[in-house]
Design an enzyme around this catalytic site. Structure first.
Site, PDB file in Angstrom:
ATOM      1  CB  CYS A   2      -0.961   0.098   1.189  1.00 39.43           C
ATOM      2  SG  CYS A   2      -2.054  -1.314   1.329  1.00 39.43           S
ATOM      3  NE  ARG A  27       4.568   1.621  -0.215  1.00 42.05           N
ATOM      4  CZ  ARG A  27       5.619   1.333   0.536  1.00 42.05           C
ATOM      5  NH1 ARG A  27       6.829   1.565   0.085  1.00 42.05           N
ATOM      6  NH2 ARG A  27       5.465   0.831   1.729  1.00 42.05           N
ATOM      7  CD1 TRP A  74      -0.435  -6.174  -3.426  1.00 43.90           C
ATOM      8  CD2 TRP A  74      -0.482  -6.853  -1.285  1.00 43.90           C
ATOM      9  NE1 TRP A  74      -0.113  -7.506  -3.395  1.00 43.90           N
ATOM     10  CE2 TRP A  74      -0.132  -7.959  -2.106  1.00 43.90           C
ATOM     11  CE3 TRP A  74      -0.580  -7.045   0.087  1.00 43.90           C
ATOM     12  CZ2 TRP A  74       0.127  -9.221  -1.584  1.00 43.90           C
ATOM     13  CZ3 TRP A  74      -0.319  -8.306   0.612  1.00 43.90           C
ATOM     14  CH2 TRP A  74       0.031  -9.376  -0.231  1.00 43.90           C
ATOM     15  CG  ASN A 100       1.783   0.539   4.108  1.00 45.38           C
ATOM     16  OD1 ASN A 100       1.454  -0.617   3.862  1.00 45.38           O
ATOM     17  ND2 ASN A 100       3.040   0.954   4.073  1.00 45.38           N
ATOM     18  N   GLY A 101      -0.351  -1.190   6.349  1.00 46.72           N
ATOM     19  CA  GLY A 101       0.069  -2.066   7.442  1.00 46.72           C
ATOM     20  C   GLY A 101      -1.077  -2.988   7.805  1.00 46.72           C
ATOM     21  CD  GLU A 487      16.108 -12.858  -9.721  1.00 43.52           C
ATOM     22  OE1 GLU A 487      15.573 -13.435  -8.752  1.00 43.52           O
ATOM     23  OE2 GLU A 487      15.758 -11.731 -10.098  1.00 43.52           O
ATOM     24  CE  LYS A 491      12.613 -10.796 -11.597  1.00 44.16           C
ATOM     25  NZ  LYS A 491      13.444 -10.719 -10.441  1.00 44.16           N
ATOM     26  CD  GLU A 494       8.887 -11.034 -10.105  1.00 45.78           C
ATOM     27  OE1 GLU A 494       8.254 -10.617  -9.141  1.00 45.78           O
ATOM     28  OE2 GLU A 494      10.127 -10.922 -10.211  1.00 45.78           O
ATOM     29  CG  HIS A 510      17.935 -36.775  -8.201  1.00 47.63           C
ATOM     30  ND1 HIS A 510      18.293 -38.057  -7.876  1.00 47.63           N
ATOM     31  CD2 HIS A 510      19.088 -36.108  -8.420  1.00 47.63           C
ATOM     32  CE1 HIS A 510      19.612 -38.157  -7.876  1.00 47.63           C
ATOM     33  NE2 HIS A 510      20.109 -36.984  -8.215  1.00 47.63           N
ATOM     34  CE  LYS A 609      11.027  -2.786  -6.674  1.00 50.97           C
ATOM     35  NZ  LYS A 609      11.597  -3.888  -7.459  1.00 50.97           N
TER      36      LYS A 609
HETATM   37  O1  M6R Z   1      12.583  -5.313  -1.000  1.00 50.40           O
HETATM   38  P1  M6R Z   1      13.081  -6.734  -0.842  1.00 50.40           P
HETATM   39  O2  M6R Z   1      14.346  -6.982  -1.593  1.00 50.40           O
HETATM   40  O3  M6R Z   1      13.179  -7.157   0.575  1.00 50.40           O
HETATM   41  O4  M6R Z   1      11.942  -7.599  -1.530  1.00 50.40           O
HETATM   42  C1  M6R Z   1      11.996  -8.998  -1.501  1.00 50.40           C
HETATM   43  C2  M6R Z   1      11.037  -9.611  -2.484  1.00 50.40           C
HETATM   44  O5  M6R Z   1       9.719  -9.214  -2.209  1.00 50.40           O
HETATM   45  C3  M6R Z   1      11.362  -9.201  -3.929  1.00 50.40           C
HETATM   46  O6  M6R Z   1      12.672  -9.526  -4.259  1.00 50.40           O
HETATM   47  C4  M6R Z   1      10.403  -9.916  -4.912  1.00 50.40           C
HETATM   48  O7  M6R Z   1      10.639 -11.277  -4.916  1.00 50.40           O
HETATM   49  C5  M6R Z   1      10.525  -9.324  -6.310  1.00 50.40           C
HETATM   50  N1  M6R Z   1       9.235  -9.103  -6.865  1.00 50.40           N
HETATM   51  C6  M6R Z   1      11.233 -10.204  -7.269  1.00 50.40           C
HETATM   52  O8  M6R Z   1      11.350  -9.642  -8.530  1.00 50.40           O
END
Ligand code: M6R
Length: 614
Positions: A2, A27, A74, A100-101, A487, A491, A494, A510, A609
């Protein structure tokens, strides 16, 4: 998650809030809303979906007024719809709040208010807090600031809130605990509030990062007043922002993600600038200098993180163990914090986080601190919560990352962890001088090599076209290329919503090998190095089952090139630094596939984010 924005002063609040919400949309974008006070009347506009929906919805309305609050959501409590959108109002409609929270004990407060005869409109925890504030005012007759303070004393959980009332139409009350909140002090006696500084930087560079359990009272033309939740007056610490407006814009790219991928030659260089010298053979990370001896003596170093930052930690584990011979464990912050881990004062816990606000990472650090461990941070956002609670740390200096999918933050995190490992290795004498010098020179050459990888964009786009309709994908790598595979898979899933998994290449046989057929693209990091021949065998195993191989190889490679369906060459570098190069084509592949599938690249569905909830 948020994003919250607020303004009070002499300007029109609505355009400032809308612009700020667009900057904070990373956010969360389940709904957006704004409340304004005009002529002692409070009016709200709320709409499910993005800020642009809200703008359209309010396009014919009178949105004038010089005090207002806005929110981009969010969803946590309650579905993402118009009713659950913030701002929320009190029962009389006189007070409005953005939050936010999470208010953890909202249900018990709600039950109490229900018993008193209140009826609620939404399913949110936030509305309960707003009703509580009004209930306190009704019962005690105190002013808005005091009723907010008394209400917060009853609340458990995390909050950054801004509250306003039509009965006190010249002030904003703001407070935070565990969720970020920044106050911008304007040039005309006006005030800006936001979850981070990006909505503020355009108007003023003077900011106050609020601390936990602080309450601010903001009235135009007066000094900012700051109190603790126990009502002790405090002096605000005003800081100068170093951020520029230009870095917050797309700069000619179609998406922030693409811009951020292309920024990596510069962001990696910014990360190591002034921190190493190949000629004089030194590496120095000022922020952790005083803790290096402790790191060398530690039983073990535990790295905690989430998502992409967790992958960076896995690369860090290889580097610390191989170069500095220090025992490292990498933990998901969310698991670590609930596992009653064995930690004492001889342990060092390093949190890695782009935002510096991730709730689980923050909580894992707090736990480690309570058990006496030394806590360090590797963060990108300056002044973030993690950077403030840690004993020491190093910033990644990647600049603001707006795309929800992390790209440049990852390579900057890996760069900082490389610098840490090198510095410790040098001090411990676990690398020879010539190896040390060679690694530094290679690191200095990385930005130019990343640029060369980026120049392969057209070929990567062509390859993306071939696999854009896949339903599944596998990513394989060995050693420090295994986290790169993880990673790459993250990517792809997501931003393009294709199911993808990362595996250590040797683990494929395996289980996952059963998935391989002619429709399965397998992305393999097959660069020259210790495991090269083994990875070639794994590629043969995939080919024997008609899988499609897209291999990241070292320039000039012949063996993999002869058997793979597609290869993307990356420049030769020291094996320890391969993750910094091999990641780039995987980022571009995901980007292009997502664009071709018409996905929302910068704001993928269901994500935010900054994950400030557990
Ligand atoms: O702000 P942070 O690095 O702590 O965030 C961690 C994850 O939420 C963040 O890396 C998330 O996995 C990304 N969307 C990946 O692209």
């Amino acid at each position: 998650m948020c994003g919250i924005v607020a303004y009070v002063g002499t300007k029109e609040a609505y355009p400032i809030i809308i612009k700020g919400l667009k900057r904070l949309e990373y956010r969360g974008y389940d709904s957006a809303g704004v409340a304004l006070i005009r002529n002692n009347e409070l009016q709200s506009f709320k709409k499910q979906g993005k800020v642009s929906n809200l703008e359209e919805f309010a396009s014919d309305a009178d949105t004038s007024g010089s005090i207002g609050i806005g929110h981009t959501r969010w969803a946590t409590h309650g579905a993402p719809n118009d009713t659950n959108a913030h701002p929320h109002g009190s029962e009389s409609g006189d007070i409005a709040i953005i939050h936010n929270g999470i208010i953890e004990n909202y249900d018990s407060i709600k039950q109490e208010l229900l018993r008193k005869g209140y009826t609620f409109k939404s399913d949110t925890d936030t509305e309960v807090l707003c009703y509580l504030i009004e209930d306190i005012q009704k019962n005690t007759g105190v002013k808005l600031g005091e009723s907010v303070r008394l209400a917060l004393q009853q609340v458990h959980g995390a909050y950054a809130i801004v509250v306003m009332s039509k009965n006190e139409p010249d002030k904003l009350i703001a407070a935070r605990k565990s969720s970020p909140l920044v106050v911008g002090i304007g040039h005309d006696g006006d005030f800006y509030l936001a979850s981070d500084a990006t909505p503020i930087v355009e108007y003023t560079k003077k900011v106050v990062y609020m601390e936990d359990e602080e309450i601010a009272l903001l009235r135009p033309g007066e000094d900012m007043k700051l109190y603790s939740i126990d009502d002790v007056e405090k002096t605000p610490y005003v800081q100068e922002l170093e951020m520029n407006l230009e870095v917050l814009e797309k700069g000619g790219y179609d998406h922030f993600m693409l811009k951020e991928i292309h920024e990596q030659p510069r962001s990696i260089e910014d990360c190591f600038r002034g921190r190493l010298n190949a000629t004089d053979a030194w590496v120095s990370l000022g922020g952790i200098k005083d803790y290096e001896q402790k790191m060398m003596n530690a039983n073990r170093i535990i790295m905690v993180a989430c998502g992409t930052s967790w992958h960076a930690c896995l690369v860090g584990e290889y580097l610390f163990e191989d170069l500095a011979r220090i025992n490292v464990e990498v933990e998901y912050a969310s698991e670590f914090r609930y596992r009653n881990p064995i930690i004492d004062e001889n342990d060092i816990v390093i949190a890695v986080s782009q935002s510096g606000e991730t709730a689980d990472t923050l909580a894992a650090l707090e736990l480690a601190k309570s058990k006496g461990a030394t806590i360090l941070g590797v963060c990108n956002v300056v002044g973030s919560s993690i950077s403030r609670i840690t004993d020491a740390g190093s910033y990644t200096h990647a600049g603001p990352e707006i795309g929800v999918a992390s790209t440049k933050a990852f390579t900057a995190q890996v760069t900082v962890l490389t610098l840490m490992a090198l510095s410790l290795a040098k001090k411990k004498g676990t690398v020879s001088d010539s190896k040390f010098r060679n690694l530094i020179s290679e690191l200095e050459a990385i930005p130019a090599k990343v640029q060369r990888v980026l120049e392969k964009n057209s070929k990567i786009e062509y390859i993306s076209e071939q696999y854009k309709d896949a339903d599944n994908a596998l990513y394989l790598g060995r050693g420090s290329s295994f986290p790169v595979a993880l990673e790459g898979a993250l990517k792809l899933k997501e931003i393009s919503y294709i199911h993808a998994e990362g595996y250590p290449a040797a683990e494929m046989k395996h289980g996952p090998i059963a998935l391989i057929d002619e429709a399965m693209p397998v992305f393999v990091i097959a660069t020259k190095g210790t495991s090269y021949e083994k990875v070639v065998s794994n590629i043969q195993e995939v080919k024997a089952r008609k899988g499609k191989i897209i291999a990241i190889v070292t320039e000039g490679d012949e063996q993999v090139t002869a058997i793979a369906d597609h290869v993307i060459e990356i420049p030769e570098t020291d094996e320890h630094l391969v993750p910094l190069l091999a990641t780039i084509p995987l980022q571009l592949l995901s980007y292009h596939i997502a664009v071709m599938r018409e996905c929302n690249v910068d704001q993928p569905r269901n994500l935010a984010k900054s994950v400030t909830v557990e």
